[in-house]
Write a protein that holds these residues in place. Structure first.
Motif, PDB file in Angstrom:
ATOM      1  N   GLU A  47       0.819  -1.229   0.000  1.00 43.38           N
ATOM      2  CA  GLU A  47       0.000   0.000   0.000  1.00 43.38           C
ATOM      3  C   GLU A  47       0.847   1.271   0.000  1.00 43.38           C
ATOM      4  N   ASP A  48       2.137   1.147   0.303  1.00 39.48           N
ATOM      5  CA  ASP A  48       3.017   2.328   0.333  1.00 39.48           C
ATOM      6  C   ASP A  48       3.909   2.438  -0.911  1.00 39.48           C
ATOM      7  N   LEU A  49       3.824   1.460  -1.798  1.00 40.61           N
ATOM      8  CA  LEU A  49       4.765   1.381  -2.916  1.00 40.61           C
ATOM      9  C   LEU A  49       4.765   2.645  -3.773  1.00 40.61           C
ATOM     10  N   GLU A  50       3.599   3.100  -4.203  1.00 39.42           N
ATOM     11  CA  GLU A  50       3.550   4.266  -5.088  1.00 39.42           C
ATOM     12  C   GLU A  50       4.096   5.513  -4.402  1.00 39.42           C
ATOM     13  N   THR A  51       3.698   5.724  -3.152  1.00 40.15           N
ATOM     14  CA  THR A  51       4.176   6.892  -2.403  1.00 40.15           C
ATOM     15  C   THR A  51       5.698   6.903  -2.320  1.00 40.15           C
ATOM     16  N   VAL A  52       6.270   5.754  -1.983  1.00 44.59           N
ATOM     17  CA  VAL A  52       7.723   5.645  -1.838  1.00 44.59           C
ATOM     18  C   VAL A  52       8.427   5.903  -3.173  1.00 44.59           C
ATOM     19  N   LEU A  53       7.923   5.306  -4.248  1.00 45.68           N
ATOM     20  CA  LEU A  53       8.564   5.483  -5.561  1.00 45.68           C
ATOM     21  C   LEU A  53       8.534   6.936  -6.021  1.00 45.68           C
ATOM     22  N   ARG A  54       7.479   7.648  -5.705  1.00 48.13           N
ATOM     23  CA  ARG A  54       7.374   9.063  -6.118  1.00 48.13           C
ATOM     24  C   ARG A  54       8.320   9.957  -5.319  1.00 48.13           C
ATOM     25  N   VAL A  55       8.606   9.549  -4.079  1.00 50.67           N
ATOM     26  CA  VAL A  55       9.445  10.385  -3.204  1.00 50.67           C
ATOM     27  C   VAL A  55      10.938  10.132  -3.432  1.00 50.67           C
ATOM     28  N   LEU A  56      11.311   8.892  -3.737  1.00 53.35           N
ATOM     29  CA  LEU A  56      12.736   8.533  -3.821  1.00 53.35           C
ATOM     30  C   LEU A  56      13.559   9.453  -4.734  1.00 53.35           C
ATOM     31  N   PRO A  57      13.099   9.775  -5.972  1.00 49.55           N
ATOM     32  CA  PRO A  57      13.922  10.643  -6.824  1.00 49.55           C
ATOM     33  C   PRO A  57      14.195  12.006  -6.178  1.00 49.55           C
ATOM     34  N   LYS A  58      13.244  12.488  -5.394  1.00 47.99           N
ATOM     35  CA  LYS A  58      13.425  13.789  -4.737  1.00 47.99           C
ATOM     36  C   LYS A  58      14.451  13.724  -3.623  1.00 47.99           C
ATOM     37  N   ALA A  59      14.738  12.513  -3.147  1.00 54.69           N
ATOM     38  CA  ALA A  59      15.688  12.331  -2.041  1.00 54.69           C
ATOM     39  C   ALA A  59      17.084  11.960  -2.530  1.00 54.69           C
ATOM     40  N   GLY A  60      17.300  12.026  -3.850  1.00 53.53           N
ATOM     41  CA  GLY A  60      18.628  11.737  -4.387  1.00 53.53           C
ATOM     42  C   GLY A  60      18.797  10.347  -4.948  1.00 53.53           C
ATOM     43  N   PHE A  61      17.722   9.565  -5.008  1.00 54.60           N
ATOM     44  CA  PHE A  61      17.821   8.219  -5.580  1.00 54.60           C
ATOM     45  C   PHE A  61      17.844   8.284  -7.101  1.00 54.60           C
ATOM     46  N   VAL A  62      18.764   7.506  -7.686  1.00 54.21           N
ATOM     47  CA  VAL A  62      18.883   7.445  -9.150  1.00 54.21           C
ATOM     48  C   VAL A  62      18.181   6.207  -9.708  1.00 54.21           C
ATOM     49  N   GLY A  63      17.776   5.297  -8.808  1.00 55.88           N
ATOM     50  CA  GLY A  63      17.069   4.101  -9.248  1.00 55.88           C
ATOM     51  C   GLY A  63      17.022   3.083  -8.138  1.00 55.88           C
ATOM     52  N   CYS A  64      16.415   1.930  -8.430  1.00 61.39           N
ATOM     53  CA  CYS A  64      16.376   0.861  -7.434  1.00 61.39           C
ATOM     54  C   CYS A  64      16.025  -0.467  -8.092  1.00 61.39           C
ATOM     55  N   ASN A  65      16.351  -1.522  -7.371  1.00 63.77           N
ATOM     56  CA  ASN A  65      15.874  -2.846  -7.746  1.00 63.77           C
ATOM     57  C   ASN A  65      14.539  -3.090  -7.057  1.00 63.77           C
ATOM     58  N   VAL A  66      13.751  -3.985  -7.653  1.00 65.63           N
ATOM     59  CA  VAL A  66      12.452  -4.336  -7.099  1.00 65.63           C
ATOM     60  C   VAL A  66      12.383  -5.850  -7.023  1.00 65.63           C
ATOM     61  N   THR A  67      11.944  -6.352  -5.867  1.00 67.19           N
ATOM     62  CA  THR A  67      11.813  -7.798  -5.728  1.00 67.19           C
ATOM     63  C   THR A  67      10.430  -8.129  -5.174  1.00 67.19           C
ATOM     64  N   ILE A  68      10.234  -9.400  -4.830  1.00 70.67           N
ATOM     65  CA  ILE A  68       8.935  -9.874  -4.354  1.00 70.67           C
ATOM     66  C   ILE A  68       8.461  -9.024  -3.169  1.00 70.67           C
ATOM     67  N   PRO A  69       7.192  -8.574  -3.143  1.00 70.32           N
ATOM     68  CA  PRO A  69       6.082  -8.920  -4.049  1.00 70.32           C
ATOM     69  C   PRO A  69       5.720  -7.817  -5.046  1.00 70.32           C
ATOM     70  N   HIS A  70       6.681  -6.935  -5.383  1.00 68.11           N
ATOM     71  CA  HIS A  70       6.329  -5.718  -6.134  1.00 68.11           C
ATOM     72  C   HIS A  70       6.694  -5.735  -7.621  1.00 68.11           C
ATOM     73  N   LYS A  71       7.273  -6.840  -8.125  1.00 64.24           N
ATOM     74  CA  LYS A  71       7.832  -6.819  -9.480  1.00 64.24           C
ATOM     75  C   LYS A  71       6.773  -6.603 -10.567  1.00 64.24           C
ATOM     76  N   GLU A  72       5.550  -7.062 -10.320  1.00 66.58           N
ATOM     77  CA  GLU A  72       4.484  -6.839 -11.294  1.00 66.58           C
ATOM     78  C   GLU A  72       3.842  -5.465 -11.086  1.00 66.58           C
ATOM     79  N   ALA A  73       3.620  -5.094  -9.830  1.00 70.82           N
ATOM     80  CA  ALA A  73       2.911  -3.848  -9.508  1.00 70.82           C
ATOM     81  C   ALA A  73       3.637  -2.611 -10.025  1.00 70.82           C
ATOM     82  N   VAL A  74       4.969  -2.638 -10.066  1.00 69.24           N
ATOM     83  CA  VAL A  74       5.704  -1.433 -10.483  1.00 69.24           C
ATOM     84  C   VAL A  74       5.473  -1.096 -11.953  1.00 69.24           C
ATOM     85  N   LEU A  75       5.070  -2.072 -12.755  1.00 68.08           N
ATOM     86  CA  LEU A  75       4.828  -1.778 -14.172  1.00 68.08           C
ATOM     87  C   LEU A  75       3.730  -0.733 -14.337  1.00 68.08           C
ATOM     88  N   ALA A  76       2.693  -0.824 -13.509  1.00 72.29           N
ATOM     89  CA  ALA A  76       1.575   0.122 -13.601  1.00 72.29           C
ATOM     90  C   ALA A  76       1.967   1.507 -13.086  1.00 72.29           C
TER      91      ALA A  76
END
Length: 279
Positions: A47-76
């Motif tokens: 339930e926090d996946l989208e919020t976290v992904l939107r915030v990470l670039p603003k905090a200096g993140f250039v990217g990340c790996n995704v593993t279980i259980p989010h590998k399908e959900a991140v496509l959307a």
């Protein structure tokens, strides 16, 4: 003039995540190449996946790996999805662009093929069928990559047949589904044998697929790497097969992401393997 440029950050998102070897892997490369960057594990609920992904670039993140259980959900949630990730239906590598857009890719198939070519230099994928055990997320990436390198037929068996039938529908006529009770029959004249399931992993069900029909010319690999030498690999080696353990897939799939995030293409070495195994 900014005298303090941002230190690039990356990490791995999953739940649970404490067991991940990825921080040790990327940390080794960052230290080896003297790169000012960090790679951290992040336990993120669905339930926090989208919020976290939107915030990470603003905090200096250039990217990340995704593993279980989010590998399908991140496509959307991604703004751009690579052809590979779309075909596989899952992403394991995200690149955060300077404008904040999220690019999703899947490097599992790349890691799988690179590991096989390194561990079995004589491997010739076009020489005969492949037998694939399991039909989960890893199987999707592996089937796509085996088709791409010219395997003429891919035989799949899964404890729940319906999941294997889905792969047959999506990947086409070169995929043949076997009932679970007939899984051992897939091995006959197969030149590539792959366990993509959790069977044989520490704490999971034992690997019990019969190997009587296994051809000694086959290259056998297991995506499980805890233990490093699984029952499947031990039995296949005793029958004269070339065997390749699963750790190399983890190491090689990390190469494209590290290069995109930190600007240096890293090498997979024996020292890296030791560092990740001892983490």
């Amino acid at each position: 003039m900014n005298d303090h440029p941002r230190i690039p950050l990356a990490g791995v998102i999953g739940s649970p995540i404490a067991h991940s070897r990825s921080p040790a892997l990327h940390g080794y490369w960052l230290k080896q190449y003297g790169i000012r960057g960090h790679y951290i594990p992040m336990d993120v609920a669905a339930e926090d996946l989208e919020t976290v992904l939107r915030v990470l670039p603003k905090a200096g993140f250039v990217g990340c790996n995704v593993t279980i259980p989010h590998k399908e959900a991140v496509l959307a949630l991604a703004d751009v999805v690579s052809d590979r990730a779309a075909l596989i239906g899952a992403a394991n590598t995200l690149i955060f662009r300077p404008d904040g857009r999220i690019h999703a890719d899947n490097t599992d198939g790349y890691g799988f093929i690179a590991n096989l070519r390194e561990g079995a230099p004589g491997w010739a994928p076009a020489e005969g069928p492949a037998a694939v055990i399991g039909a989960g997320g890893a199987a999707r990436a592996i089937v796509a990559s085996l088709l791409e390198v010219g395997v003429p037929e891919i035989r799949i068996s899964n404890r729940t047949r319906a999941r294997a039938d889905v792969l047959r529908t999506e990947f086409g006529a070169r995929v043949v589904v076997y009932d679970w009770v007939q899984a051992g029959n897939m091995m006959e004249d197969a030149r590539t044998v792959v366990n993509t399931s959790s069977l044989g992993m520490e704490g999971k069900a034992e690997f019990r697929v019969p190997l009587d029909a296994l051809d000694s010319r086959a290259v056998v690999t297991d995506c499980v790497y805890t233990p490093l030498r699984t029952k499947l690999l031990e039995e296949a080696a005793a029958m004269g097969c070339t065997t390749v353990d699963g750790l190399g897939m983890l190491l090689h799939q990390a190469v494209p992401g590290f290069e995109r995030w930190f600007g240096h293409r890293p090498e997979v070495t024996a020292e890296l393997r030791e560092a990740v195994l001892s983490a």
